[in-house]
Design a protein around this motif. Structure first.
Motif, PDB file in Angstrom:
ATOM      1  N   LEU A   5     -33.653 -52.328 -20.232  1.00 17.33           N
ATOM      2  CA  LEU A   5     -33.770 -51.219 -19.283  1.00 17.33           C
ATOM      3  C   LEU A   5     -32.452 -50.439 -19.205  1.00 17.33           C
ATOM      4  N   ILE A   6     -31.342 -51.139 -19.261  1.00 17.92           N
ATOM      5  CA  ILE A   6     -30.037 -50.465 -19.273  1.00 17.92           C
ATOM      6  C   ILE A   6     -29.931 -49.600 -20.523  1.00 17.92           C
ATOM      7  N   ARG A   7     -30.363 -50.154 -21.673  1.00 18.09           N
ATOM      8  CA  ARG A   7     -30.355 -49.387 -22.920  1.00 18.09           C
ATOM      9  C   ARG A   7     -31.185 -48.115 -22.785  1.00 18.09           C
ATOM     10  N   ASP A   8     -32.360 -48.244 -22.175  1.00 19.83           N
ATOM     11  CA  ASP A   8     -33.258 -47.100 -22.027  1.00 19.83           C
ATOM     12  C   ASP A   8     -32.648 -46.012 -21.149  1.00 19.83           C
ATOM     13  N   TYR A   9     -32.011 -46.413 -20.072  1.00 25.64           N
ATOM     14  CA  TYR A   9     -31.369 -45.429 -19.196  1.00 25.64           C
ATOM     15  C   TYR A   9     -30.149 -44.785 -19.867  1.00 25.64           C
ATOM     16  N   LEU A  10     -29.444 -45.549 -20.696  1.00 20.48           N
ATOM     17  CA  LEU A  10     -28.308 -44.981 -21.426  1.00 20.48           C
ATOM     18  C   LEU A  10     -28.775 -43.960 -22.470  1.00 20.48           C
ATOM     19  N   ILE A  11     -29.902 -44.251 -23.126  1.00 20.05           N
ATOM     20  CA  ILE A  11     -30.475 -43.290 -24.074  1.00 20.05           C
ATOM     21  C   ILE A  11     -30.888 -42.021 -23.333  1.00 20.05           C
ATOM     22  N   PHE A  12     -31.500 -42.191 -22.165  1.00 22.69           N
ATOM     23  CA  PHE A  12     -31.911 -41.044 -21.348  1.00 22.69           C
ATOM     24  C   PHE A  12     -30.674 -40.229 -20.942  1.00 22.69           C
ATOM     25  N   LEU A  13     -29.645 -40.917 -20.476  1.00 23.04           N
ATOM     26  CA  LEU A  13     -28.404 -40.251 -20.070  1.00 23.04           C
ATOM     27  C   LEU A  13     -27.753 -39.520 -21.250  1.00 23.04           C
ATOM     28  N   ALA A  14     -27.797 -40.124 -22.436  1.00 22.49           N
ATOM     29  CA  ALA A  14     -27.242 -39.477 -23.629  1.00 22.49           C
ATOM     30  C   ALA A  14     -27.964 -38.162 -23.907  1.00 22.49           C
ATOM     31  N   GLY A  15     -29.283 -38.156 -23.715  1.00 22.08           N
ATOM     32  CA  GLY A  15     -30.044 -36.924 -23.911  1.00 22.08           C
ATOM     33  C   GLY A  15     -29.638 -35.840 -22.933  1.00 22.08           C
TER      34      GLY A  15
END
Length: 184
Positions: A5-15
């Motif tokens: 979930l942390i990975r997913d939010y970091l990917i979202f934040l990167a976008g």
């Protein structure tokens, strides 16, 4: 919070950050074709990142399918925008012709529409496992991937060739070197 979930939010934040950086550069001098091409490129990557994160986060397989189809459609926009960016930064006086812009826009629109009209051609199905979701790829995805690989390879080649371009200033060559290395 799990590491996935942390990975997913970091990917979202990167976008989100990609899109913000693109707008920051664009607003610095919005009349520059390089800045417009950079905005188009960063927005394309941002949409891809946000869509990928939403695919991972989504609990519903119908929504997950929508997000992975958007990821697929963004493959064309990323490769096309990177090609456009490489042309804009490697040419001293780049002028985007209106007919080229129109052809690019129509091609992008048709490719994005094709993903949603023929979804089985690109993504056969989305399967949920205990470890996460998996998308079963169709032949269309592989065709898009070939186009992506070809366009990105040409773009990298154009950037690489610009290092020896005598018409570009040292600053422009350094920017191209930075773009080249950061894209890899």
């Amino acid at each position: 919070m799990t590491s996935l979930l942390i990975r997913d939010y970091l990917i979202f934040l990167a976008g989100i950050l990609d899109i913000l950086i693109g707008f920051f550069v664009f607003l610095k001098d919005y009349k520059q074709p390089r800045n417009r091409a950079f905005l188009f490129f960063t927005v394309s990557i941002g949409i891809w990142s946000i869509s990928l994160a939403c695919f991972f986060i989504s609990k519903n397989l119908i929504y997950a399918r929508f997000w992975i189809l958007l990821v697929t459609a963004s493959l064309i926009t990323i490769s096309t925008s990177f090609f456009l960016l490489s042309k804009a930064v490697t040419t001293k006086h780049f002028i985007q012709k209106k007919i080229v812009s129109l052809i690019l826009f129509v091609a992008l629109l048709l490719s994005a529409v094709a993903v949603f009209i023929l979804p089985q051609f690109f993504i056969k199905e989305v399967i949920s496992h205990y470890w996460g979701k998996e998308s079963i790829l169709g032949i269309g995805y592989y065709l898009y991937s070939l186009f992506y690989g070809l366009a990105v390879s040409i773009s990298f080649y154009k950037l690489y060739r610009s290092f020896k371009n005598k018409t570009l200033s040292a600053k422009e060559k350094n920017i191209n070197k930075f773009l080249f290395s950061s894209m890899i």
